[in-house]
Design a protein around this motif. Structure first.
Motif, PDB file in Angstrom:
ATOM      1  N   PHE A 251       0.557  -1.093  -0.087  1.00 31.66           N
ATOM      2  CA  PHE A 251      -0.362  -0.472   0.255  1.00 31.66           C
ATOM      3  C   PHE A 251       0.980   0.960  -0.014  1.00 31.66           C
ATOM      4  CE2 PHE A 251      -2.244  -3.101   1.935  1.00 31.66           C
ATOM      5  CZ  PHE A 251      -3.588  -3.052   1.009  1.00 31.66           C
ATOM      6  N   SER A 252       0.698   2.343  -0.381  1.00 30.97           N
ATOM      7  CA  SER A 252       0.612   3.562  -1.119  1.00 30.97           C
ATOM      8  C   SER A 252       0.409   4.953  -1.064  1.00 30.97           C
ATOM      9  CB  SER A 252       2.218   4.042  -2.066  1.00 30.97           C
ATOM     10  OG  SER A 252       1.451   3.246  -3.030  1.00 30.97           O
ATOM     11  N   GLN A 253       0.624   5.841  -1.091  1.00 34.06           N
ATOM     12  CA  GLN A 253      -0.509   7.258  -0.967  1.00 34.06           C
ATOM     13  C   GLN A 253      -0.209   7.115  -2.752  1.00 34.06           C
ATOM     14  OE1 GLN A 253      -2.527   8.082   1.265  1.00 34.06           O
ATOM     15  NE2 GLN A 253      -2.793   9.780  -0.064  1.00 34.06           N
ATOM     16  N   GLY A 254      -1.653   7.783  -3.142  1.00 28.77           N
ATOM     17  CA  GLY A 254      -1.567   7.927  -4.278  1.00 28.77           C
ATOM     18  C   GLY A 254      -2.263   9.700  -4.815  1.00 28.77           C
ATOM     19  N   PHE A 255      -2.550   9.590  -5.424  1.00 31.66           N
ATOM     20  CA  PHE A 255      -3.555  10.580  -6.080  1.00 31.66           C
ATOM     21  C   PHE A 255      -4.174  11.064  -4.707  1.00 31.66           C
ATOM     22  CE2 PHE A 255      -6.290  13.750  -8.422  1.00 31.66           C
ATOM     23  CZ  PHE A 255      -5.113  15.143  -8.348  1.00 31.66           C
ATOM     24  N   GLU A 256      -5.266  10.421  -4.992  1.00 35.25           N
ATOM     25  CA  GLU A 256      -7.050  10.513  -4.347  1.00 35.25           C
ATOM     26  C   GLU A 256      -7.197   9.489  -3.157  1.00 35.25           C
ATOM     27  OE1 GLU A 256      -9.772  10.480  -6.765  1.00 35.25           O
ATOM     28  OE2 GLU A 256     -10.014  12.598  -7.697  1.00 35.25           O
ATOM     29  N   GLY A 257      -6.016   8.883  -2.902  1.00 30.53           N
ATOM     30  CA  GLY A 257      -5.714   7.628  -1.621  1.00 30.53           C
ATOM     31  C   GLY A 257      -4.875   6.470  -1.754  1.00 30.53           C
ATOM     32  N   ARG A 258      -5.431   5.751  -0.959  1.00 32.11           N
ATOM     33  CA  ARG A 258      -4.637   5.322  -0.687  1.00 32.11           C
ATOM     34  C   ARG A 258      -3.966   3.714  -1.960  1.00 32.11           C
ATOM     35  NH1 ARG A 258      -1.931   6.170   3.315  1.00 32.11           N
ATOM     36  NH2 ARG A 258      -1.750   5.686   5.469  1.00 32.11           N
ATOM     37  N   ASP A 259      -2.868   3.572  -2.375  1.00 34.20           N
ATOM     38  CA  ASP A 259      -3.151   2.423  -4.010  1.00 34.20           C
ATOM     39  C   ASP A 259      -2.674   1.380  -3.356  1.00 34.20           C
ATOM     40  OD1 ASP A 259      -3.428   4.859  -5.649  1.00 34.20           O
ATOM     41  OD2 ASP A 259      -1.261   4.514  -6.464  1.00 34.20           O
ATOM     42  N   ARG A 260      -3.020  -0.059  -3.824  1.00 31.53           N
ATOM     43  CA  ARG A 260      -3.027  -1.241  -3.815  1.00 31.53           C
ATOM     44  C   ARG A 260      -1.905  -1.910  -5.150  1.00 31.53           C
ATOM     45  NH1 ARG A 260      -6.720  -6.146  -2.618  1.00 31.53           N
ATOM     46  NH2 ARG A 260      -7.279  -5.882  -5.086  1.00 31.53           N
ATOM     47  N   ARG A 261      -0.650  -2.241  -5.170  1.00 25.21           N
ATOM     48  CA  ARG A 261      -0.113  -3.726  -5.905  1.00 25.21           C
ATOM     49  C   ARG A 261       0.121  -4.358  -5.081  1.00 25.21           C
ATOM     50  NH1 ARG A 261      -2.635   0.364  -7.962  1.00 25.21           N
ATOM     51  NH2 ARG A 261      -0.827   1.666  -9.943  1.00 25.21           N
ATOM     52  N   PHE A 262       0.471  -5.556  -6.297  1.00 29.18           N
ATOM     53  CA  PHE A 262       1.410  -6.909  -5.467  1.00 29.18           C
ATOM     54  C   PHE A 262       2.320  -6.844  -5.801  1.00 29.18           C
ATOM     55  CE2 PHE A 262      -3.433  -7.523  -5.729  1.00 29.18           C
ATOM     56  CZ  PHE A 262      -3.172  -7.796  -4.813  1.00 29.18           C
ATOM     57  N   LEU A 263       3.410  -7.700  -4.629  1.00 29.04           N
ATOM     58  CA  LEU A 263       4.778  -8.194  -5.147  1.00 29.04           C
ATOM     59  C   LEU A 263       4.960  -9.452  -5.057  1.00 29.04           C
ATOM     60  CD1 LEU A 263       6.345  -5.611  -2.808  1.00 29.04           C
ATOM     61  CD2 LEU A 263       6.315  -5.379  -4.888  1.00 29.04           C
ATOM     62  N   ALA A 264       5.487  -9.993  -5.545  1.00 22.65           N
ATOM     63  CA  ALA A 264       5.825 -11.877  -5.811  1.00 22.65           C
ATOM     64  C   ALA A 264       6.655 -11.788  -4.797  1.00 22.65           C
ATOM     65  CB  ALA A 264       5.608 -12.336  -6.430  1.00 22.65           C
ATOM     66  N   VAL A 265       7.565 -12.155  -4.047  1.00 23.73           N
ATOM     67  CA  VAL A 265       8.456 -13.238  -3.811  1.00 23.73           C
ATOM     68  C   VAL A 265       8.460 -14.768  -4.074  1.00 23.73           C
ATOM     69  CG1 VAL A 265       9.893 -13.393  -1.286  1.00 23.73           C
ATOM     70  CG2 VAL A 265       8.435 -11.653  -1.654  1.00 23.73           C
ATOM     71  N   THR A 266       9.690 -15.241  -4.791  1.00 21.82           N
ATOM     72  CA  THR A 266       9.635 -16.435  -4.760  1.00 21.82           C
ATOM     73  C   THR A 266      11.045 -16.688  -4.541  1.00 21.82           C
ATOM     74  OG1 THR A 266      11.541 -16.327  -7.500  1.00 21.82           O
ATOM     75  CG2 THR A 266       9.005 -15.752  -6.928  1.00 21.82           C
ATOM     76  N   GLY A 267      10.776 -18.071  -4.205  1.00 18.73           N
ATOM     77  CA  GLY A 267      12.433 -18.770  -3.488  1.00 18.73           C
ATOM     78  C   GLY A 267      12.202 -20.352  -3.573  1.00 18.73           C
ATOM     79  N   GLN A 268      12.997 -21.442  -4.113  1.00 21.14           N
ATOM     80  CA  GLN A 268      13.106 -23.003  -3.739  1.00 21.14           C
ATOM     81  C   GLN A 268      13.940 -23.088  -3.029  1.00 21.14           C
ATOM     82  OE1 GLN A 268      15.622 -24.092  -6.667  1.00 21.14           O
ATOM     83  NE2 GLN A 268      14.144 -23.107  -8.956  1.00 21.14           N
ATOM     84  N   LEU A 269      13.393 -24.264  -1.946  1.00 27.17           N
ATOM     85  CA  LEU A 269      13.212 -24.732  -0.623  1.00 27.17           C
ATOM     86  C   LEU A 269      13.791 -26.300  -0.956  1.00 27.17           C
ATOM     87  CD1 LEU A 269       9.546 -24.324   0.050  1.00 27.17           C
ATOM     88  CD2 LEU A 269      11.690 -22.495   0.660  1.00 27.17           C
ATOM     89  N   ARG A 270      15.481 -26.340  -0.733  1.00 24.52           N
ATOM     90  CA  ARG A 270      16.014 -27.969  -0.600  1.00 24.52           C
ATOM     91  C   ARG A 270      15.549 -28.568   0.222  1.00 24.52           C
ATOM     92  NH1 ARG A 270      18.721 -26.953  -5.152  1.00 24.52           N
ATOM     93  NH2 ARG A 270      19.150 -25.550  -7.033  1.00 24.52           N
TER      94      ARG A 270
END
Length: 270
Positions: A251-270
Motif C-alpha cells: 500500500f502507498s499514498q496515491g493521488f486521491e487515497g491509498r494505492d494497492r499493488r502486489f509483490l511476488a517473493v519467490t524461492g526454492q526450498l532444498r
C-alpha cells in the motif's frame, strides 16, 4: 490447476464481516487498486508469472494499465530485468483496461512460451479478504489496509512450512519517504522507507528460512505505508526443489487515497 484453500484468519468475526460489507463484488469498481491473475509456473519450477492490472486514479490520467511479472525463482529477479508494463500516464490517456491487458499479454506471450509457463502449482494459503481478484474502489482501500494479515498458515503443505510471517522493517531509500510514516513509527526514519522481512517457520514453530529481507527499498514502490500477505503458492517439479511464491499487498499514498499493488517473493526450498 490452482486449488482454492480455506483461510485461517486472525480477526474477530464482526470486524471481518464489516470489511466484507464495505468491500464486496457490488462495490468493486475502477480505482487505483490492482487486481491480480496468476499465470503459473514453468515445468521445472524455475519461472513464475502473474499479472496485476487496474485503472489509474483520477490524477493526470485514468489510463487502464497492466503489468506482467515473469520471475526467475532461483534468483527472485525479473526475467529481462524488469516487468512488462503497459500504461499511459498522459493527461490525454485513452488506453482502456482491455487494451492495456491485451498489449501486455501480447508482449509477454513469447517469453511465457519460451519457458512453457502455464497454470500449474497449488495455492496453499490465502487471505480471501484481500479480494485479490478485484479492483477495489479506492475509497475502500484504507479499510482493507487496516485489517490485512501479517501471517498465513499454509494448509496441505508438503514442504514443512507451518507459518509465513511478515515483519515490516526500516530500510535504506533514495526517495524522501518522510510523509509515508505515521506518528507511531519508531526509530530514525531519515533516509529510510518501509520495507519488509518474510520468514518461513517450520512445524516446530521455529524460523528455518528468511525468504526475503529488504536492505533497500526501490523507488518503484512509491514509499510504502504498509505491507500485508495475500496468498502463497507451491509447485514441486519432478526431481527438482520445491518452489514457493508469496504474494504481498503493498500500500502507498496515491493521488486521491491509498494505492494497492502486489509483490511476488519467490524461492526454492532444498
Amino acid at each position: 490447476m490452482f486449488a482454492a484453500v480455506r483461510i485461517i484468519g486472525r480477526f474477530a468475526l464482526p470486524l471481518v464481516m464489516g470489511v466484507v460489507l464495505a468491500i464486496s463484488a457490488g462495490t468493486a469498481q475502477a480505482g487505483d487498486a490492482a487486481a491480480r491473475r496468476i499465470i503459473g509456473f514453468s515445468p521445472d519450477g524455475a519461472y513464475f508469472a502473474f499479472e496485476q492490472y487496474g485503472t489509474l486514479d483520477a490524477g493526470a490520467s485514468d489510463s487502464g494499465w497492466s503489468q506482467i511479472d515473469i520471475i526467475d525463482t532461483r534468483t527472485d529477479e525479473f526475467v529481462g530485468g524488469k516487468p512488462i508494463l503497459v500504461v499511459d500516464n498522459s493527461e490525454e490517456a485513452t488506453l482502456t483496461l482491455e487494451q492495456a491487458r491485451a498489449q501486455a499479454a501480447a508482449q509477454a506471450a513469447p517469453v511465457l512460451a519460451r519457458y512453457a509457463i502455464a497454470s500449474q502449482g497449488e495455492q496453499t494459503a490465502s487471505d480471501k479478504f484481500t479480494f485479490p481478484g478485484e479492483m477495489v474502489a479506492y475509497n475502500d482501500i484504507s479499510r482493507l489496509e487496516q485489517v490485512s494479515q501479517k501471517w498465513l498458515s499454509p494448509l496441505y503443505d508438503e514442504t514443512g512450512i507451518s507459518t509465513i510471517q511478515l515483519d515490516e522493517i526500516l530500510a535504506a531509500s533514495t526517495s524522501d519517504c518522510s510523509a509515508s510514516f505515521d506518528a507511531t513509527q519508531q526509530g530514525d526514519t531519515s533516509g529510510k522507507a518501509l520495507g519488509f522481512r518474510l520468514t518461513l517457520q517450520g512445524q516446530d514453530g521455529k524460523p528455518f528460512k528468511i525468504l526475503h529481507e529488504d536492505k533497500a527499498v526501490p523507488g518503484s514502490r512509491n514509499c510504502p505505508t504498509s505491507y500485508s500477505l495475500s496468498e502463497s503458492y507451491e509447485f514441486i517439479p519432478a526431481g527438482k526443489p520445491a518452489v514457493i511464491v508469496v504474494l504481498l499487498q503493498r500500500f502507498s499514498q496515491g493521488f486521491e487515497g491509498r494505492d494497492r499493488r502486489f509483490l511476488a517473493v519467490t524461492g526454492q526450498l532444498r
